[in-house]
Enzyme design. Structure first.
Site, short mmCIF file in Angstrom:
data_model
loop_
_atom_site.label_atom_id
_atom_site.label_comp_id
_atom_site.label_asym_id
_atom_site.label_seq_id
_atom_site.Cartn_x
_atom_site.Cartn_y
_atom_site.Cartn_z
N TYR A 223 -5.61 11.18 3.84
CA TYR A 223 -4.23 11.42 3.44
C TYR A 223 -4.18 12.21 2.13
CZ TYR A 223 -3.48 8.22 7.26
OH TYR A 223 -3.51 7.64 8.50
N GLN B 104 0.86 -1.19 0.00
CA GLN B 104 0.00 0.00 0.00
C GLN B 104 0.89 1.24 0.00
OE1 GLN B 104 -2.30 1.70 3.40
NE2 GLN B 104 -4.10 1.00 2.27
#
Length: 385
Positions: free
Chosen positions: A180, A104
């Protein structure tokens, strides 16, 4: 095995050609346990090995694509070629247990702790994040990225993808969720830009789609074996202005035409209803599945505790179900369900079972000392060494 759970164990071949043995995925979870330089530690390898025997796919903890993109202490890094040996160790450990593994990749943006950043905390715009306790201790505003810096970060996602390929991963998951940087560009709360990276809904989609395009370009150039690309997103934000489900459905529509291997819907509750949407009566997951309309597989997650709930996620139209907290409390969840032993599933964290559960001390202390994160067998004492 109970026949009603058979759908969880059906194999699937992704668009890229990556083959998964079943539909159960280890969700990406930060574990705070890498070394100070950003390398994977032996404790992390043991943690992943304990949870990789049974699931079809492991999604790693988030990995920062630039030096100033770190979001957590003890996070393993992928922003430089010197981390390829570290990343390789993790890929081989997971694959050695029989699961596929995807790295990820992310940039924390304005959610990066200043103490962990070499330079400025940056974001789409100079807008401070909304955090718990902000009234008492307001978070500082980040510095707005220049257009040139935005393009450099897009390229950094591609470079970290190249490193994942060189390290032997089966794919990467682009982390566009949980507040994010990618989400910060998509959000009207954090993106107040007036250049090509912000403004209208379509302009706010430019950065997420540019990252996808760059990652896919790198995969086409460097991957010599099947290599998957997934995308994770949060469908709504609580802030006003903030991302609505209707906004996310527009993004999903664009992503579904990109030839991705899956879309991963980040939810705290898989059956939750929208906060703000044209349709507030149907769950977020079901509306997303309907918008995708079979163009790309969907992965559901969020408070999936039992095999009945996991099967329900698939019944709602998702092709995969990701488990996080459940595999912390019971790493043998998949094996027990496969073997018809679901009555033996552990549903609380055994606070005396750290060694048995193979959880490194930094993560263990976070689990046992964060109220409401996991149900505990009893009030614990913190481990300090």
């Amino acid at each position: 095995m109970n026949p009603k759970f058979q759908t969880l164990f059906q194999p699937i071949t992704l668009r890229s050609g990556v083959q998964l043995d079943n539909r159960v995925v280890l969700a990406p979870m930060t574990n705070f346990s890498s070394d100070a330089q950003g390398n994977v530690t032996d404790d992390e390898l043991a943690y992943y090995a304990r949870r990789s025997n049974g699931v079809g796919l492991v999604l790693t903890a988030c990995t920062n694509v630039t030096r100033n993109g770190q979001g957590f202490p003890g996070e393993f890094a992928g922003y430089d070629d010197r981390f390829v040996p570290s990343l390789t160790r993790l890929a081989r450990t997971v694959q050695g247990e029989g699961a596929k593994v995807m790295l990820q990749i992310f940039h924390a943006g304005r959610m990066a702790p200043a103490a962990l950043v070499d330079g400025d905390v940056v974001s789409a715009s100079a807008v401070a994040p909304v955090r718990d306790g902000a009234e008492q201790a307001p978070a500082p505003a980040p510095r707005e990225l220049s257009g040139e810096e935005v393009e450099e970060i897009v390229r950094a996602f591609g470079e970290t993808t190249r490193r994942a390929i060189e390290s032997g991963y089966d794919g990467v998951e682009i982390h566009g969720a949980n507040g994010y940087l990618i989400q910060q560009f998509f959000s009207p709360h954090s993106n107040r830009r007036t250049d090509r990276w912000g403004g209208s809904l379509e302009a706010r989609m430019a950065f997420p789609l540019a990252v996808v395009d760059e990652v896919q370009r790198v995969v086409a150039e460097y991957a010599r074996t099947p290599f998957a690309v997934g995308y994770r997103f949060s469908p709504e934000e609580p802030e006003t202005p903030g991302i609505t489900l209707d906004d996310s459905l527009a993004l999903v529509d664009a992503l579904a035409d990109k030839g991705l291997d899956y879309l991963h819907v980040s939810l705290m509750e898989y059956a939750s209803l929208p906060r703000r949407a044209s349709d507030t009566a149907q769950s977020r997951l079901e509306q997303i599945v309907a918008k995708v309309a079979g163009r790309t597989p969907v992965m559901g997650v969020g408070s999936v505790h039992t095999p009945e709930q996991a099967t329900q996620v698939l019944d709602m139209g998702a092709e995969f179900v990701a488990l996080g907290r459940e595999l912390l409390m019971d790493p043998d969840w998949v094996a027990k369900v496969r073997e018809g032993r679901e009555a033996e599933l552990e549903t609380v964290l055994d606070v005396e079972g750290q060694d048995r559960l193979v959880i490194a001390t930094p993560l263990w202390n976070a689990l046992v000392n964060t109220p409401g994160w996991l149900p505990l067998s009893k009030k614990p004492e913190a481990v300090t060494a």
